[in-house]
Scaffold this active site. Structure first.
Site, PDB file in Angstrom:
ATOM      1  N   VAL A 118      -1.270   5.156  -2.931  1.00 50.34           N
ATOM      2  CA  VAL A 118      -0.519   5.271  -4.193  1.00 50.34           C
ATOM      3  C   VAL A 118      -1.158   4.492  -5.338  1.00 50.34           C
ATOM      4  O   VAL A 118      -0.721   4.613  -6.478  1.00 50.34           O
ATOM      5  CB  VAL A 118       0.972   4.861  -4.043  1.00 50.34           C
ATOM      6  CG1 VAL A 118       1.691   5.753  -3.047  1.00 50.34           C
ATOM      7  CG2 VAL A 118       1.116   3.383  -3.700  1.00 50.34           C
ATOM      8  N   TYR A 140       6.670 -10.458  -5.852  1.00 49.86           N
ATOM      9  CA  TYR A 140       7.380  -9.341  -5.196  1.00 49.86           C
ATOM     10  C   TYR A 140       8.723  -9.100  -5.887  1.00 49.86           C
ATOM     11  O   TYR A 140       9.093  -7.957  -6.172  1.00 49.86           O
ATOM     12  CB  TYR A 140       7.559  -9.691  -3.716  1.00 49.86           C
ATOM     13  CG  TYR A 140       8.241  -8.622  -2.876  1.00 49.86           C
ATOM     14  CD1 TYR A 140       7.548  -7.485  -2.466  1.00 49.86           C
ATOM     15  CD2 TYR A 140       9.566  -8.765  -2.472  1.00 49.86           C
ATOM     16  CE1 TYR A 140       8.167  -6.519  -1.674  1.00 49.86           C
ATOM     17  CE2 TYR A 140      10.192  -7.808  -1.689  1.00 49.86           C
ATOM     18  CZ  TYR A 140       9.488  -6.690  -1.286  1.00 49.86           C
ATOM     19  OH  TYR A 140      10.105  -5.728  -0.501  1.00 49.86           O
ATOM     20  N   ASN A 166       8.605   4.987  -1.169  1.00 47.07           N
ATOM     21  CA  ASN A 166       8.924   3.890  -0.253  1.00 47.07           C
ATOM     22  C   ASN A 166       7.745   2.936  -0.021  1.00 47.07           C
ATOM     23  O   ASN A 166       7.955   1.783   0.342  1.00 47.07           O
ATOM     24  CB  ASN A 166       9.387   4.494   1.078  1.00 47.07           C
ATOM     25  CG  ASN A 166       9.382   3.492   2.209  1.00 47.07           C
ATOM     26  OD1 ASN A 166      10.280   2.667   2.327  1.00 47.07           O
ATOM     27  ND2 ASN A 166       8.338   3.539   3.051  1.00 47.07           N
ATOM     28  N   ALA A 215       9.471  -9.709  -8.954  1.00 44.03           N
ATOM     29  CA  ALA A 215       9.220  -9.102 -10.267  1.00 44.03           C
ATOM     30  C   ALA A 215       8.886  -7.619 -10.116  1.00 44.03           C
ATOM     31  O   ALA A 215       9.338  -6.783 -10.909  1.00 44.03           O
ATOM     32  CB  ALA A 215       8.083  -9.843 -10.972  1.00 44.03           C
ATOM     33  N   SER A 216       8.112  -7.284  -9.074  1.00 41.07           N
ATOM     34  CA  SER A 216       7.748  -5.859  -8.896  1.00 41.07           C
ATOM     35  C   SER A 216       8.989  -5.026  -8.587  1.00 41.07           C
ATOM     36  O   SER A 216       9.138  -3.911  -9.085  1.00 41.07           O
ATOM     37  CB  SER A 216       6.690  -5.699  -7.786  1.00 41.07           C
ATOM     38  OG  SER A 216       7.253  -5.861  -6.493  1.00 41.07           O
ATOM     39  N   LYS A 217       9.894  -5.569  -7.804  1.00 37.91           N
ATOM     40  CA  LYS A 217      11.076  -4.793  -7.413  1.00 37.91           C
ATOM     41  C   LYS A 217      12.114  -4.745  -8.547  1.00 37.91           C
ATOM     42  O   LYS A 217      12.809  -3.740  -8.697  1.00 37.91           O
ATOM     43  CB  LYS A 217      11.687  -5.377  -6.134  1.00 37.91           C
ATOM     44  CG  LYS A 217      10.772  -5.198  -4.898  1.00 37.91           C
ATOM     45  CD  LYS A 217      10.503  -3.730  -4.592  1.00 37.91           C
ATOM     46  CE  LYS A 217       9.758  -3.526  -3.281  1.00 37.91           C
ATOM     47  NZ  LYS A 217       9.519  -2.109  -2.965  1.00 37.91           N
ATOM     48  N   SER A 235      14.530  -3.271  -3.780  1.00 36.94           N
ATOM     49  CA  SER A 235      14.870  -4.322  -2.806  1.00 36.94           C
ATOM     50  C   SER A 235      15.927  -5.213  -3.419  1.00 36.94           C
ATOM     51  O   SER A 235      16.010  -5.339  -4.645  1.00 36.94           O
ATOM     52  CB  SER A 235      13.632  -5.176  -2.499  1.00 36.94           C
ATOM     53  OG  SER A 235      13.994  -6.300  -1.706  1.00 36.94           O
TER      54      SER A 235
END
Ligand SMILES: NC(=O)c1ccc[n+]([C@@H]2O[C@H](COP(=O)([O-])OP(=O)(O)OC[C@H]3O[C@@H](n4cnc5c(N)ncnc54)[C@H](O)[C@@H]3O)[C@@H](O)[C@H]2O)c1
Length: 266
Positions: free
Chosen positions: A63, A157, A89, A159-161, A144
């Protein structure tokens, strides 16, 4: 939650939550494209889907690579003629070796962004034309509970979610005129290869966890933090994905729904 005749792409479908989503969607009648960086794993899950008597296909996908995304989209449209459902996902908690570092480095920030957020955007943009053409589609992004609240240990992580939750709202608004629903699921604590590595990382930073197995570290976290007192399973996430992918959810868009036993209530 009838998905008969629908075609779904599940990114990161070779493992953990993606495998669970693939099997639940297949159980509801969908044909499944298991797309993953790990083609052998994808092939094994596609074989499990075929056991339901559903159409299945496995394909290598990265991706982070737009040309890989285009190749997958073309191959799916070539084989099935359409894309009805996309489940974004695929996700990571950092660059190679992230679990050996207590603080994320710049590579962790970059790679987590590329997979968890940019990968979701690129996949959504790639399937949107096919969905627009048939005036409908469902995009489900796996965010998440980590996107609900920042933390000192996996800030990159989180921040990405959080970004995935925001992106879900923006995409939902933009694609609504085309009858495309975009929603996010925020899973809680699931025993997958990702959490196994997180458990080892947590243990090495916390004397109270010394001597515990990874599974025991996970169980302690579940017991300490989940009001309902039990872990979540890939099937739990698959069931919500199946509902959001079905016509029963046709008036739900732009939402992020926690499946976490009450760990976060906002
Ligand atoms: N396990 C949990 O408790 C938990 C909780 C909340 C959210 N999540 C999220 O759920 C999703 C699945 O996590 P999991 O726990 O099943 O992890 P996992 O590591 O078991 O599975 C992730 C899958 O994604 C694939 N993948 C990774 N990078 C990719 C890329 N560039 N292109 C295509 N595929 C790629 C991997 O090969 C693997 O099959 C992730 O987005 C994760 O952030 C997990």
């Amino acid at each position: 939650m009838d998905l008969t005749g629908k075609t779904a792409i599940v990114t990161g479908g070779a493992s953990g939550i993606g495998r669970g989503i693939s099997l639940v969607l297949a159980g509801q009648g969908a044909g499944i494209v298991v797309a993953d960086l790990n083609p052998q794993g994808a092939e094994a899950v596609a074989a499990e889907v075929a056991e339901f008597g559903r159409e299945s296909m496995s394909i290598a996908l990265d991706v982070t690579d737009p040309s890989s995304i285009d190749a997958v989209t073309e191959a799916v449209v070539g084989r099935f003629g359409k894309i009805d459902i996309l489940v974004n996902n695929a996700g990571v908690a950092g660059a190679a070796g992230w679990d050996e570092r207590q603080q994320a480095n710049i590579d962790d920030w970059d790679y987590t962004y590329q997979v968890n957020l940019r990968g979701v955007v690129l996949m959504a943009e790639a399937v949107a034309p096919s969905m627009m053409e048939q005036r409908g589609g469902k995009i489900i992004n796996i965010a998440s509970i980590a996107g609900r609240q920042g933390s000192p240990t996996i800030t990159h992580y989180n921040a990405s979610k959080a970004g995935v939750i925001s992106l879900t709202q923006g995409l939902a608004a933009r694609l609504a005129p085309h009858n495309i629903n975009v929603n996010a699921i925020c899973p809680g604590l699931l025993w997958t290869p990702l959490w196994e590595r997180l458990a080892a990382r947590n243990r090495s930073a916390d004397d109270q966890l010394a001597g515990l197995t990874e599974r025991q570290v996970f169980e302690k976290r579940v017991a300490d933090s989940i009001p309902l007192g039990r872990e979540q399973t890939p099937e739990d996430i698959g069931k919500l994905a199946a509902f959001l992918a079905s016509e029963d959810a046709h008036n739900i868009t732009g939402q992020a729904i926690n499946v976490d036993g009450g760990l976060r209530m906002n």
